[in-house]
Design an enzyme around this catalytic site. Sequence first.
Site, mmCIF file in Angstrom:
data_model
loop_
_atom_site.group_PDB
_atom_site.id
_atom_site.type_symbol
_atom_site.label_atom_id
_atom_site.label_comp_id
_atom_site.label_asym_id
_atom_site.label_seq_id
_atom_site.Cartn_x
_atom_site.Cartn_y
_atom_site.Cartn_z
ATOM 1 N N GLU A 249 0.842 -1.203 0.000
ATOM 2 C CA GLU A 249 0.000 0.000 0.000
ATOM 3 C C GLU A 249 0.879 1.256 0.000
ATOM 4 O OE1 GLU A 249 -2.981 -0.550 -0.771
ATOM 5 O OE2 GLU A 249 -3.074 -2.679 -0.215
ATOM 6 N N HIS A 252 1.565 2.192 -3.511
ATOM 7 C CA HIS A 252 0.419 2.929 -4.069
ATOM 8 C C HIS A 252 0.432 4.374 -3.568
ATOM 9 C CE1 HIS A 252 -1.784 -0.236 -6.107
ATOM 10 N NE2 HIS A 252 -1.892 -0.984 -5.027
HETATM 11 ZN ZN ZN Z 1 -2.543 -2.986 -4.902
#
Ligand code: ZN
Length: 484
Positions: A249, A252
Amino acid sequence: MEKAGAVLGWDQQTYMPPDAAGSRSAQMVTLATLAYDRFVNDEVGQLLERLSHDVEALPYDSFARSLIRVTRRKYQRERKLSRDLVGKLAEATTLGHHGWLQAREQNRFEVFCPYLERIVDLVVQKAEALGYPECRYDALLDEFEPEMRTSRVEALFSQLKEALVPLVQAIRPQVAQVDDSFLHRHFDEKKQWDFGLAVLQAMGFDFRRGRMDSTVHPFTTAFSPTDVRITTHVVPDNLASCLFSVVHEGGHALYEQGIPLEFERTPLGEAPSFGVHESQSRLWENLVGRSRPFWRHFLPVAQSFFPAELRGVDLEAMYRAVNRVEPSLIRTDADEVTYNLHIFVRFDLERQLVDGKLAVKDLPEAWNALMQDYLGVVPRNPREGVLQDVHWSDGSIGYFPSYTLGNLLAVQFFDQARKECPGLEDEMAAGRFGTLKKWLNERIHALGGKYTPAELVSRVTGTELQAEPYIRYIRSKYGEIYGL
Ligand code: ZN
């Protein structure tokens, strides 16, 4: 308004009490239809037509010309959908999410079945309204991977299957060669959380522009480059689970934090596709987080958090443990090698569902049969099978291929970064990730949504999206670990 909807969505998946599902659904429908009304009207259409002539003389990648090009594409797509359908989809998917949670709790697919039938029906209507070049699935894929065709995904996937299925079969008898039992001792939850934060800090996550919260199914959402939310979950007897979801994450999040502020509140303020977004999370999770250089630095750090639990674990043992391959049931826990096989299962099922070749009620059986074919393991119940993913409950049919495309791109991008930044891995081994982050910021994040995925890949790597670099990487890394 999309960002306001994202705030509600984030809240729904983190802190919202369960009985609020009905009222939250109504709020989401209001926002979705308001956004639709503001954007999809003749006035905006005329304005976009006029402006597209005005910007014609500007360079292709200028802010104004890119903004008009990308907004027009979005407008032309959304215009094909009726307000009624958009509202129905928002309602069905918010309720569907709730239905999915209930079904998981009771471990009964029948509870989710009527919700999913409704969603599939509406998604098929959506595909028909959008139109498609070759098959219905193209229309759905296009939402997540602009200009990608189902036939191209099929070709890439069959190349991957040819390489990965035999590799998994070759590893299967050797699974026990790699011991990861020390990752399954008891690890204090608060310390796992803090270790995750330390890794996130080293990656360059800006805590003044983001935060981390707890959820069942980790995800990242961004309301602005200045407000990026990541979520994770802590499993006491699994050190890898929280750590790698944070790194994933975090990848991201760095993308979202790296999007220029001038793109904020415009269609340029997002990645060109979900696959490109996923390439960033996979690059950090696998190419960085599961590499020797990463652990050269982070093993002593992990040991300072968990001195008793990780006593006597050396670099090679840790490297092998975090790269252990074993066919398993849950996609999000899958290793790098078997992960894509989980995607093939979903890709096959989704196409059958939208083509009307498979009824929703027959999904569990079809799911289990494909799991047997690709991975040789069969779920004992729906929770570890057909009910494991959130995606169908929120209408994201056509999304799964993006994960595998992201895996392929992660390798292509990382290869390129290594070529352009000599000494990159030595820096990683010293706990310095700034050069890599800067490269990703400049070459990928700073472009926002200016380019199509194909344009971006060609700009960054000089080639197109390919399966070969990924296959080479997997064969060499796991050939070494398993002595194949
Ligand atoms: Zn992902």
